[in-house]
Design an enzyme around this catalytic site. Structure first.
Site, short mmCIF file in Angstrom:
data_model
loop_
_atom_site.label_atom_id
_atom_site.label_comp_id
_atom_site.label_asym_id
_atom_site.label_seq_id
_atom_site.Cartn_x
_atom_site.Cartn_y
_atom_site.Cartn_z
N ARG A 179 9.52 4.14 16.23
CA ARG A 179 8.86 3.47 15.08
C ARG A 179 8.37 2.12 15.57
NH1 ARG A 179 11.02 2.76 9.01
NH2 ARG A 179 10.27 4.90 9.00
N LYS A 186 12.50 -9.95 26.04
CA LYS A 186 12.14 -10.61 27.31
C LYS A 186 10.70 -10.35 27.70
CE LYS A 186 16.80 -9.84 29.18
NZ LYS A 186 17.50 -8.99 30.15
N HIS A 205 3.28 9.15 9.67
CA HIS A 205 4.74 9.29 9.60
C HIS A 205 5.02 10.79 9.40
CE1 HIS A 205 8.85 8.47 8.94
NE2 HIS A 205 8.79 7.56 7.98
N ARG A 222 16.72 5.14 6.21
CA ARG A 222 16.70 6.59 6.08
C ARG A 222 16.30 7.31 7.36
NH1 ARG A 222 16.24 4.70 1.40
NH2 ARG A 222 14.95 3.23 2.51
N THR A 223 15.15 6.89 7.90
CA THR A 223 14.59 7.65 9.01
C THR A 223 15.54 7.59 10.20
OG1 THR A 223 12.41 7.09 8.19
CG2 THR A 223 12.53 7.93 10.44
#
Ligand code: NCD
Length: 312
Positions: free
Chosen positions: A103, A82, A131, A53-54
């Protein structure tokens, strides 16, 4: 809105929240009016944790403002594999984008990353921390369904690790609310959050419960959350709690007819599908509200940032 970065909902005043929600409502009513508004802008997506969703709604929002996105892609296919540090990743990617969405599984990562960049950085979830953009769409949904003042809300489930809960609880202290937190003892709100809510809340009432039964009849909104399995230090602990705090039609028998049921999604088994077709269910509408709300937020932040640059 005068902020460059959006890291926690603690930053947001009532006026900031109303500015975003009002702009979102305008956009929702006539999305075509902003279709070319940010035609030359690029949004960078840095998702170090799964998201549907986000991430998709940020991408859609940016495209509906006429802009485009660059996506770091999965960790497996990026330089993170890496050994690149988060600081270097954001320093490099700010050169490719006008704003960044991050995120990350580590709490505090968004604050740290924001110290390395000049473009606006939006926290799309930092571990069990915050959030705030989810909160804005939650508030938009609450405002549409129940109103934000004189609100009695129950927030149920994983209150310890649920970042959407922490952000929502702080933001609601800007309004006249009674907040009931319902969870097993082991998943109660972190003590510092409870302390802050008591300190910050201008008249906000905060109560904690281990069962929904006693508060359900008084609720305008019930915000259900998923047990955050990925954040449990011990799988056995998860197994002990999984499956508790679920709701079905029988649970809701004592609820007000006007009760609005919300969930940030994804749900696992917290809300029985039989509730989906009732007037209580607002969780899919809530997910769809991510588009106008994120469009409004991006519009305001990009507008501010560009204006700030020309003013200097
Ligand atoms: C939430 C999250 O990532 O914190 N999801 C979302 O953004 N809608 C809730 C969750 O994962 O349970």
């Amino acid at each position: 809105m005068r902020h460059d970065h959006l890291i926690t909902s603690k930053q947001l005043s009532r006026a900031d929240i109303e500015t975003v929600l009002d702009r979102a409502a305008e956009i929702d009513a006539d999305p075509s009016a902003v279709a070319d508004r940010h035609a030359n802008s690029v949004l960078g997506l840095l998702f170090f944790e799964p998201s549907t969703r986000t991430k998709m709604s940020f991408e859609t929002a940016m495209k509906r403002l006429g802009g485009s996105v660059v996506d770091m892609g999965s960790i497996e296919s990026s330089s993170v594999k890496k050994g690149e540090t988060l600081a270097d990743t954001v320093r490099v990617t700010e050169g490719y984008a006008d704003a960044l969405v991050l995120r990350h599984p580590k709490q505090g990562s968004a604050t740290m990353a924001s110290e390395f960049v000049d473009v606006p950085l939006l926290n799309a979830g930092d571990g069990a921390g915050h959030h705030p953009t989810q909160t804005l769409l939650d508030l938009y949904t609450i405002r549409e369904n129940a109103g934000l003042d004189d609100l009695t809300i129950g927030i149920m489930g994983d209150l310890k690790y649920g970042r959407t809960v922490h952000s929502l609880a702080y933001a609601l202290t800007n309004f006249d609310t009674r907040q009931h937190f319902i969870s097993p003892e082991s998943l109660q709100l972190p003590r510092e959050v409870v302390y802050d809510l008591h300190q910050e809340g201008n008249g906000t009432q905060v109560r904690e419960h281990d069962s929904l039964e006693e508060v359900l009849p008084s609720l305008d909104v019930l915000y259900v959350t998923r047990i955050q399995r990925e954040r449990f230090p011990d799988e056995n602990e998860y197994q002990k709690i999984a499956g508790e705090y679920q709701i079905d039609l029988e649970t809701l028998e004592d609820a007000r007819d006007e009760l609005t049921v919300m969930h940030p999604l994804p749900r696992v088994d917290e809300i029985a599908p039989e509730i989906d077709d009732t007037d209580h269910a607002a969780y899919f509408e809530q997910a769809h509200n991510g588009i106008p709300v994120r469009m409004a937020l991006l519009d305001l932040l990009l507008e501010n940032h560009t204006r700030g640059e020309t003013d200097e």
